[in-house]
Design a protein around this motif. Structure first.
Motif, mmCIF file in Angstrom:
data_model
loop_
_atom_site.group_PDB
_atom_site.id
_atom_site.type_symbol
_atom_site.label_atom_id
_atom_site.label_comp_id
_atom_site.label_asym_id
_atom_site.label_seq_id
_atom_site.Cartn_x
_atom_site.Cartn_y
_atom_site.Cartn_z
ATOM 1 N N TYR A 36 39.833 15.651 -31.501
ATOM 2 C CA TYR A 36 39.477 15.280 -30.129
ATOM 3 C C TYR A 36 40.739 14.880 -29.357
ATOM 4 O O TYR A 36 40.924 15.268 -28.199
ATOM 5 N N SER B 183 34.993 9.747 -23.374
ATOM 6 C CA SER B 183 36.284 9.329 -23.927
ATOM 7 C C SER B 183 36.366 7.810 -24.042
ATOM 8 O O SER B 183 36.855 7.281 -25.050
ATOM 9 N N ARG C 280 38.098 14.648 -37.226
ATOM 10 C CA ARG C 280 37.411 14.994 -35.974
ATOM 11 C C ARG C 280 37.986 14.203 -34.799
ATOM 12 O O ARG C 280 38.135 14.715 -33.684
ATOM 13 N N HIS D 97 42.285 16.909 -26.057
ATOM 14 C CA HIS D 97 42.108 16.230 -24.768
ATOM 15 C C HIS D 97 43.354 15.482 -24.290
ATOM 16 O O HIS D 97 43.322 14.883 -23.221
ATOM 17 N N SER E 221 30.360 15.676 -27.466
ATOM 18 C CA SER E 221 31.675 16.142 -27.027
ATOM 19 C C SER E 221 31.719 17.658 -26.912
ATOM 20 O O SER E 221 32.388 18.204 -26.023
ATOM 21 N N SER E 222 31.003 18.338 -27.803
ATOM 22 C CA SER E 222 30.987 19.799 -27.750
ATOM 23 C C SER E 222 30.018 20.349 -26.713
ATOM 24 O O SER E 222 30.053 21.530 -26.389
ATOM 25 N N THR F 26 42.785 8.928 -24.958
ATOM 26 C CA THR F 26 43.237 9.573 -26.196
ATOM 27 C C THR F 26 44.353 8.765 -26.855
ATOM 28 O O THR F 26 44.445 8.719 -28.089
ATOM 29 N N PHE G 106 30.392 13.050 -31.383
ATOM 30 C CA PHE G 106 31.040 14.329 -31.648
ATOM 31 C C PHE G 106 30.184 15.490 -31.151
ATOM 32 O O PHE G 106 30.692 16.461 -30.583
#
Length: 1872
Positions: free
Chosen positions: A395, A357, A391, A399, A344-345, A411, A341
């Motif tokens: 995501y 991913s 979370r 995405h 990811s940011s 995803t 996480f």
């Protein structure tokens, strides 16, 4: 003979060394039965496929030896040789896998010997010291580990050596890679070797037994040291950003695997890895070996990629099954996801995002494994309501619309796994009723349908909880999804979701019932909405539903087809469709086509017999809607069985279709037609092969079989006849004057025929050969296609000629060939650019057909070319190409010499670029990699380069001028010339060529003559005078001609140089004979491109130089020469430095968006290999971003402008792909900061860059998800900025969030008591409110009760700020917007729910609105003038609200007009045209809507009986737009209501009012003229239908009306006038065109019919469609419905022409008017209005005056098609009549006229040059067309006279109408 064989697999044969071969020969037995003999025979074969069969015999042979219990030395030696063979084979050779598979079955008795042999051989491999042989050894280790027991055992035996070799390989290869930094080709290979070696290391550790005990080994053991060394290497790789990310990724796997293998105790491994991920490793508690190997990973500064790939290794290499790692493993799982996480940011690079991913999806898979037997605490941490799941959902939501398709797919996996995770965390609970699932479903359903991720997630939910759960929440969801299928970007997602849903629903329903009762509910849910879309949806929606949804539905339930057909057949007659609607017939054809293509129709016979009739098929083939025609054709052509026989009926229908559908104006439709016919030809070819097979099997006694119901030979003959008939029709379509679409279609289909039915080779039989139907006439027709102004036609004709046998050129004699060659040379120096294209194709045709004149052989030094028989054709083509290029070069060199003296003369007489174009065209057709005349080519190439440079030097000063477009200013006096001289000096400060220091003074008419130059201007070279004809006439020269000559020459030079670099092989050494292009020449070409790209100012020049430069850079990046490889990098560094240091005195162009500089850099970067690290891109972007930023140094403005322009070009370049995305944010920052620059050039470039970035971020399409959510501009002082900001806000507010957002914005508005407020703020806020409400009112959720309540709340908030709409607000602009908001609210809330009071009345808003209107200036008058800002806008807004109020109040009061604040009359009599116009538009909308239904009966009471009002308005209105609207309203109204009132209201009788209207139609502009004509026509029709007295009073004016209609149909009339004429003809057709008793005279009636025919040949599609409606109306009358078979059908304009003529001829017969009518028809046929002499003279007069003037271009109208149809119907009419309709005198008069015209045509033909079709194309084509018209007329006249064979120009009386129907008149020799 028979079906063609598939291509055989290619296998490289195995070989062995000489020593092993001798061993086998020594060991082979005499009988050849032992293993040595088998192997010897195998290795002596050269075919790998055959060797496979022998390899498979090895084990059976050894099994026999095993029974004897012997393993002699022969077998031992053979096993040793087999081991050598295995290790020598390449990894991808199928023999390697076959050998491994065979040896896996080796008898146990021989295993130990085999293992020993393989171990020994592998040890030899491991001892290899050559670094470039390491890869082969690594591949062998890999193959030994893959499903090969002997190999795996051998690796285990040599484990220590293998590990040592892998460590050594990694070290040496990585060092070698470092040495070759910059050499991309070598580095790419070395990095690939590193990747494979890393993967093999992982494989060895995973698959070799015994590694679990490695921790027991002492640390000094060699194996342990190798393991530690490998772990250290992988740790280093993991942090090395210079390596490929795939290497880093694999290293992450390896690091975790090695730690798992080496660390002890195992239960502490999760804690260790967790501490590494969290940067919390305690260095005192870990082993020393771990610190030594992994110290890089124990600190706090671990790079993000390394951390990411460590997470991947953790999830992949640790055992997560059944929670074997216990609580520590669960903790590691949670730590891992938190790290992901965080990453990811932080991660922005697209490739790392893709890795992230996948790793996150892998984490969810691991979590599922752990949850299956996990602790309750973990289940609490991972249920649907947990923070981790939230979370993860976040995501997914952020995405699921990512640009990368693979990331979007991840995803979907993550979302599906979330559902499964949640299912594992709840115990014995119904998933469908679970709170988390219900809330998740509802939240997804609330999202708008343009969000793509919504479909994917709903599909996952359906899989888990069932579709009935979704349908319960949203019953109309099938219709909702089908509604969005008009958007192409959403179609795949929507169709996949629908498929998931209807399959699930079917399964559910079937499980609930025992019989087929479920099908009705399923049809209602899924099929009924589909049929509604097919019949009534928009075009795109239907197309996508048919292509995507219908096939899936039929595959799921094929029985639904009969249900659909039954419903559509029932409604086909009622819903026939139109030009913009398919109707039920179109839906029926689409369903049948899809069903047949997917195998749901058993056979075509079943379809024709049971489902659809022949009449329906023919209606579909000529339907007015093109997609209906395509679907019907697809139904005939497509089949799921490629060998299905084509029936005779299908062949007839195909021929019928081709007759009327070649001339389709839509490129997409043409492509589909050609594609479908090609499928048909393939079916014919493949089914004919089966028929040949049946014929040869002599199955004559079995005619009834599944294939055919007749003898195969009969079907084959039908095929031959059908294909010949198609060929005849297509060549007939290439008649003189045929349109571009017709030629394109015909040539494409002929090309498909030649491709599908090639010249047979070997014993293969073919049912048809195109070459058998080619004669000299057709060959000349194809060659003449080169004269087309469309290059696509030239290409198609050339390709078709190349597909024909070389012998066809024998049809042409030497004189004709010589003429073609001379014509090509003349065209290659033409001043018209398209002529050189024709020349190129002509020359290439002559080259490839070996048809060049013998005189050209003098250009070839070597007359004989040594070649094999197979290469003879290629050698001849090469020789011919060389001769032509040398000839062109010689001419070009001479012309360049003249141009060096006078560029004006060159531009006017021989612009040179045509020669270069022909040279390039010849080279591109030749295979330059295998030249047989290499020695002859080298000097030619050298001469080409030198000549190109000379040409470029002549024209480059113009292109590099600061203002190339106006460099040769023209004027006629010396004073102007002096001023122009000054301008030249100002705009051209750096050009030194004397040519550019003069202004040229020319005579009148722009003609150039040096003798008339004014003496005050210095003379230039007298050779600039160009003589254009034998009389010495001076030719005209313009600035445009000079510029075109120069930039096209530069273009052609660039393309030639690029072609040479791309196609010619380069020499490997300076004097090497293996190439035609030297390294120095390549460098010179590069320097040339650099010079011109950086200094050219003309966009056409540098854009095309860029095209050539790209070819060069692509070659350099693939070149093995390191020096050439590095050239792009050096050039890039140099230009960046030059840009960085540029100032106002630099030669780089800072205007014209930096001209060629961005193109130059773009070419260098775009050719960089995408699989590498893209170092050049990174360096360049860093430098450019730095330069593009703001600076205080005024000297850096020019570099900043260059940087911004270059960045714009790079962000626009799609070839850079996702690699450019990481720089978008910095680019946007630079662009925005550039807005603040005081320099205009910087601001301009910044704006362009920002626009490009917006497109790059949000895509090209103007959709809902594109604009910025930020409203920095909402309160801007700039009006336009506020408006744009308001529009930009809308896409980012969800539908259900709009009410809250609007209420918030309204609350920000000031109250009337506030003392200080800013109108800009009020305006910006109100605009945002308005656009949000507008989007809300358009939403499909509008009638939702909840949302209606939200709107009511908004209305309350609006009411609180109502002062803004009144006079208390002094600003008219903000007052207007507030009134617009009120208008929207009244529109949204105007209807009451059942049983309740209307919201507006309930809130009292209507009262407030009435008060606003009553107190407005509409009532009190206007104190303002038009100079007051916002007055027009305010008037319009107020008027819209007033009209809505008046109509609403009137509707409520039943027309009593009580409490109406203002009347419509007051609005219509306003002094402001804005008020009147809006009122009239609103009324027109209502009258138009009521007219088609009930006329005035459908109007509200308030609008009835208003005819008198509009009559008075019409007389006194002087505003054009208002006047036009009034006439339209009168036209919509029932004329019987208002026409009798004309005398009462305007003191004009109906007849006088008609005259007044026709006068307007005669004199006014187009729109008013059109509506006036419609209105006059409606009045005339009304008079004709009333009493006889009224009819007689109007009769004298009918001729004037006819003249008006005829005048409106002329070619010079605007489309609006022609559309009006077509509609008038349609509405009056029953009265004037088809009346049994004609009202008009015959001449006037035929004039109207001629109008119909003219409009049917219009170039505008809309006009043709409207005229087709006229024809359909004429065919549907009681007296004409028998004239054709298509009465009451929707037909296309292509067949409407012949149908119209059929109806007309039938009417002439009914009226008994053949005698007076025939001369008119003959006049149409002859074309009496055409003056040939005038045409030819005008062509000569304007020839050469217009540089880009092309031949007559027609996209639809085809004169000879009209002639063909008219001839056919006249001939048929005369054939059926038993008397002569013409008197002898009239007949002879016509004969004399036609004969005179024919003699004139013959004379004009003789005056043309020999190859006039190329050199005088326009004249030649016009004469050809007129010749055919004249011949047709003479034939009819001869038929009338009764002659039979007496004259070459006459047809025989026995000619049948059928033969005439196929008439395409061929030019006779007498014409010349």
């Amino acid at each position: 003979m028979g079906v063609k064989k598939k291509k055989e697999m290619q296998v490289t044969a195995l070989t062995i060394c000489h020593q092993d071969l001798q061993t086998l020969r020594a060991l082979a037995d005499v009988e050849g039965k032992n293993l040595a003999s088998l192997l010897l025979h195998c290795v002596q074969l050269t075919d790998g496929v055959s060797q496979i069969r022998y390899v498979k015999q090895i084990v059976p042979l050894l099994e026999k030896a095993d029974k004897n219990g012997t393993c002699d030395s022969t077998i031992r030696s053979c096993l040793d040789i087999l081991a050598g063979i295995y290790l020598c084979l390449s990894l991808k050779n199928p023999l390697k896998k076959v050998l491994a598979s065979s040896l896996n079955g080796l008898p146990e008795f021989f295993l130990s010997e085999a293992v020993q042999s393989f171990t020994s051989r592998l040890q030899e491999e491991l001892n290899t010291a050559d670094l470039y042989s390491y890869r082969k050894v690594i591949d062998n280790i890999s193959s030994c580990m893959e499903n090969f027991n002997l190999g795996r055992t051998s690796v285990s035996n040599l484990l220590k050596n293998v590990l040592h070799f892998l460590q050594k390989s990694l070290i040496e290869i990585s060092e070698e890679n470092r040495k070759f930094a910059g050499n991309r080709i070598v580095q790419t290979q070395l990095m690939n070797d590193l990747l494979v070696c890393t993967r093999v290391s992982v494989m060895v550790v995973q698959k070799v037994q015994g590694f679990q005990r490695i921790h027991l080994n002492i640390s000094s053991s060699p194996m342990w040291q190798n393991m530690c060394g490998l772990l250290g290497i992988f740790t280093k790789f993991l942090s090395d950003d210079d390596l490929l990310q795939t290497i880093q990724s694999t290293s992450g796997l390896a690091v975790v695997l090695f730690i798992k293998t080496m660390f002890h105790p195992p239960e502490k491994i999760p804690d260790l890895i967790s501490s590494m991920l969290l940067h919390s490793v305690d260095c005192t508690s870990v082993p020393e070996w771990f610190l030594n190997c992994c110290r890089r990973l124990c600190g706090a500064d671990v790079p993000q990629p390394a951390l990411l790939f460590l997470c991947q290794g953790t999830l992949t290499m640790l055992d997560w099954q059944n929670a074997r790692m216990g609580p520590r493993g669960e903790a590691l799982l949670l730590d891992t996801v938190h790290v992901l996480f965080t990453l990811s940011s932080q991660i922005k690079e697209s490739t790392l995002e893709m890795f992230l991913s996948r790793i996150l999806a892998s984490w969810t898979n691991s979590a599922i494994h752990v949850l299956e037997s996990s602790s309750p605490s973990l289940k609490d941490s991972l249920n649907g309501n947990s923070s981790i799941v939230k979370r993860l959902l976040e995501y997914v939501y952020t995405h699921w619309e990512h640009p990368l398709d693979a990331l979007r797919h991840q995803t979907k996996i993550i979302f599906r796994n979330i559902l499964q995770m949640h299912q594992l965390t709840i115990e014995n609970s119904d998933l469908a009723t679970d709170h988390f699932i219900v809330e998740l479903t509802e939240s997804l359903l609330r999202l708008e349908w343009h969000i793509k991720g919504k479909y994917t997630c709903l599909g996952c939910l359906v899989d888990y909880v069932g579709v009935e759960h979704i349908l319960a929440l949203a019953k109309t969801i099938p219709s909702q999804i089908l509604e969005v299928m008009g958007d192409q970007s959403l179609v795949p997602y929507a169709s996949d979701l629908l498929e998931t849903m209807f399959k699930n629903h079917k399964s559910h329903l079937k499980s609930q019932t025992v019989d087929s009762a479920w099908i009705d509910e399923w049809h209602d849910t899924w099929v009924s909405p589909l049929l509604l879309i097919l019949c009534e949806g928009n075009l795109d929606q239907k197309s996508y539903v048919i292509d995507y949804y219908l096939p899936k539905l039929l595959n799921c339930n094929p029985e639904s087809l009969s249900y659909m057909v039954k419903i559509l057949q029932t409604s086909a007659d009622a819903k026939t469709g139109s030009y913009n609607s398919r109707g039920a017939l179109g839906a029926l054809m689409a369903c049948l086509r899809t069903a047949r293509a997917h195998g749901h129709l058993q056979s075509a016979a079943d379809a024709w017999g049971n489902l659809v009739t022949s009449a329906r098929i023919k209606q579909g083939l000529i339907h007015q809607h093109c997609q209906v025609r395509l679907d019907t054709l697809g139904l005939l052509c497509e089949s799921n069985r490629s060998t299905e026989i084509i029936s005779p009926e299908e062949m007839q229908w195909i021929q019928f279709f081709i007759t009327y559908n070649l001339n389709n104006p839509s490129p997409g439709v043409r492509q589909q037609i050609c594609s479908l016919l090609k499928k048909l030809f393939c079916r014919i070819q493949e089914s004919s092969q089966v028929l040949y097979k049946l014929e040869q099997s002599k199955a004559k006694c079995e005619p009834e079989n599944e294939f055919t119901k007749q003898h195969p030979s009969v079907s084959l003959q039908q095929y031959k006849n059908f294909m010949s008939s198609i060929c005849n029709g297509l060549f007939e379509a290439l008649f003189p004057g045929s349109s571009y679409p017709t030629r394109f279609s015909a040539l494409t289909i002929l090309g498909s025929m030649a491709e599908v039915f090639p010249v047979p080779e070997g014993g293969v039989q073919t049912v048809y050969q195109l070459s058998h139907d080619i004669d000299i006439g057709r060959l000349e027709t194809l060659i003449e296609c080169f004269t087309s102004t469309f290059e696509e036609v030239k290409i198609l004709a050339f390709d078709l000629l190349m597909k024909l046998p070389k012998t066809i050129v024998q049809f042409l004699d030497s004189e004709k060939l010589q003429g073609l060659f001379q014509a090509a040379l003349e065209l290659s120096k033409s001043t018209k650019p398209y002529d050189c294209v024709t020349a190129s194709y002509l020359l290439n045709f002559l080259i490839w057909q070996n048809a060049l004149p013998s005189s050209l052989s003098a250009y070839l030094k070597t007359q004989q070319v040594a070649c094999e028989d197979g290469d003879k054709s290629a050698a001849v083509v090469e020789r011919n190409t060389l001769m032509v290029i040398e000839c062109l070069l010689e001419n070009l060199e001479e012309e360049i010499s003249q141009a060096e003296n006078s560029l004006l003369q060159a531009a006017a007489s021989f612009p040179m670029y045509g020669r270069v174009h022909c040279i390039t065209g010849a080279l591109q057709k030749l295979s330059l990699n295998s030249l047989q005349l290499a020695n002859e080519w080298r000097p030619v190439v050298e001469k080409l380069l030198l000549t190109s440079y000379r040409l470029s030097a002549v024209v480059s000063p113009v292109i590099q001028s600061s203002s190339p477009e106006g460099l040769i200013p023209m004027d006629t006096d010396s004073e102007s010339a002096s001023r122009l001289q000054t301008i030249l000096n100002e705009i051209q400060p750096r050009d030194t060529n004397d040519y550019f220091n003069q202004a040229k003074i020319l005579k009148e008419r722009d003609s150039f003559d040096l003798k008339d130059l004014n003496a005050s201007v210095r003379s230039i070279d007298a050779s600039a005078e160009s003589k254009g004809s034998k009389e010495g006439k001076t030719c005209d020269v313009t600035a445009q001609m000079v510029l075109v000559c120069c930039w096209r020459s530069m273009k052609e030079v660039a393309l030639l140089l690029g072609t040479l670099c791309q196609l010619l092989p380069m020499q490997s050494a300076p004097e090497s004979p293996d190439g035609s292009l030297t390294v120095e020449q390549v460098k010179e070409i590069g320097d040339y491109f650099k010079h011109h790209l950086l200094q050219s100012r003309h966009r056409g020049a540098f854009e095309l130089a860029y095209t050539g430069f790209v070819k060069l850079t692509e070659v350099l990046n693939r070149c093995p020469d390191v020096g050439l490889q590095k050239l792009p990098e050096q050039w890039l560094q140099n230009v960046l430095e030059e840009v960085k240091c540029s100032d106002p005195s630099s030669k780089l162009c800072a205007t014209r968006r930096s001209a060629g500089i961005p193109f130059y850099i773009q070419a260098l970067l775009a050719s960089e290999p995408k699989k590498g690290k893209m170092d050049l891109l990174k360096i360049t972007m860093k430098e450019l971003i730095s330069l593009a930023g703001p600076t205080d140094d005024s000297q850096s403005t020019v570099p900043q402008v260059h940087a911004l322009n270059i960045l714009r070009a790079l962000f626009r370049d799609t070839r850079l792909g996702e690699n450019i995305i990481p720089y978008v944010s910095d680019g946007a920052k630079a662009a925005i900061l550039g807005f603040t620059s005081p320099v205009w050039a910087v601001r301009n470039s910044s704006t362009l860059l920002f626009s490009t970035l917006i497109t790059r971020i949000f895509g090209v399409k103007r959709g809902k998800d594109e604009l910025s959510k930020k409203n920095r501009c909402g309160r801007s002082p700039v009006y336009r900025s506020r408006e744009m900001a308001a529009r930009a806000l809308v896409p980012f507010v969800l539908i259900d969030e709009i009410p809250n957002t609007v209420r918030t914005l309204l609350a920000e508005l000031p109250n009337c008591t506030d003392q200080h407020f800013r109108q800009n703020h009020i305006h910006g806020t109100l605009l945002q409110v308005f656009h949000l409400l507008q989007a809300f009112s358009d939403s499909k959720y509008r009638m939702n009760t909840y949302l209606q309540q939200e709107l009511a709340d908004i209305a309350v908030c609006t009411k609180a700020k109502l002062w803004l709409a009144k006079r208390q607000n002094p600003c008219l602009v903000t007052r207007a917007v507030y009134i617009d908001v009120l208008f929207l609210l009244t529109r949204c809330l105007d209807k009451a729910a059942k049983g309740s009071q209307p919201v507006l009345e309930h809130l009292g808003l209507w009262e407030e609105v009435r008060g606003i209107i009553s107190g407005s200036e509409l009532i009190t008058g206007f104190p303002y003038t038009f100079t007051v800002p916002g007055l027009p806008q305010y008037l319009q807004s107020l008027t819209k609200l007033a009209i809505t109020t008046v109509l609403a109040v009137a509707a409520k009061d039943g027309g009593q007009r009580r409490d109406v604040p203002i009347s419509l009359s007051q609005l219509l009599e306003s002094s402001f045209p804005e008020v009147r116009l809006l009122t009239l538009e609103s009324l027109l909308e209502r009258f138009s809507a009521a007219a088609p239904r009930l006329g005035e009966k459908g109007l509200p009471p308030l609008l009835k009986n208003m005819g008198g009002t509009f009559l008075m308005l019409a007389i006194k209105e002087n505003h054009p737009e208002c006047f036009c609207k009034i006439l339209k309203i009168l036209h919509c109204m029932d004329s019987s209501e208002w026409l009798p009132q004309t005398e009462q209201y305007i003191q004009l009788t109906p007849k006088e009012f008609l005259i007044w209207t026709m006068d307007i139609a005669s004199n006014e502009r187009s729109e008013i003229q059109s509506i006036a004509l419609r209105l006059a026509s409606k009045m005339i029709a009304h008079h004709m239908q009333t009493c006889e007295e009224t009819r007689d009073s109007v009769a004298p004016k009918l001729q004037q009306w006819v003249q008006l209609v005829v005048a409106s149909c002329g070619d010079n009339c605007p489309p609006e006038s022609r559309l009006a004429a077509a509609e008038v003809l349609t509405s009056t057709a029953p009265c004037f065109l088809t009346n049994v008793h004609p009202i008009l005279g015959l001449q006037d009636t035929l004039a109207l019919w001629r109008c119909v025919l003219t409009l049917l040949q219009s170039e505008e599609q809309a006009v043709r469609d409207a005229a087709t409606e006229t024809v359909m109306t004429t065919m549907s009358q009681e007296n004409t419905c028998q004239s054709t078979e298509f009465a009451f059908c929707q037909v296309d304009a292509s067949i409407a022409l012949t149908l119209a003529l059929a109806v007309l001829c039938d009417l002439l017969k009914q009226w008994d008017q053949l005698e007076p009518g025939l001369p008119v028809l003959l006049g149409w046929l002859l074309g009496e209005d055409d003056d040939l002499t005038a045409h030819v003279e005008s062509t000569h007069q304007v020839e050469g005056d217009y540089l880009f003037e092309k031949a007559e271009v027609n996209f639809w109208a085809e004169t000879l098609i009209f002639v063909k149809y008219l001839y056919k119907h006249i001939f048929g009419l005369l054939s059926k009549s038993s008397w002569h309709p013409l008197s002898p005198e009239r007949l002879h008069h016509f004969q004399r006229t036609a004969s005179k015209q024919y003699r004139l045509i013959s004379q004009l033909f003789r005056e043309l040059p020999p190859t006039a079709e190329f050199l005088k194309t326009v004249d030649f084509m016009r004469l050809r067309i007129q010749e055919e018209r004249t011949l047709a007329c003479l034939r009819l006249l001869a038929f009338l006279e009764g002659k039979e064979g007496a004259d070459i120009l006459a047809v025989r009386a026995s000619d049948s109408p059928t033969e005439v129907n196929q008439l395409t008149l061929q030019r006779t020799e007498a014409a010349f």
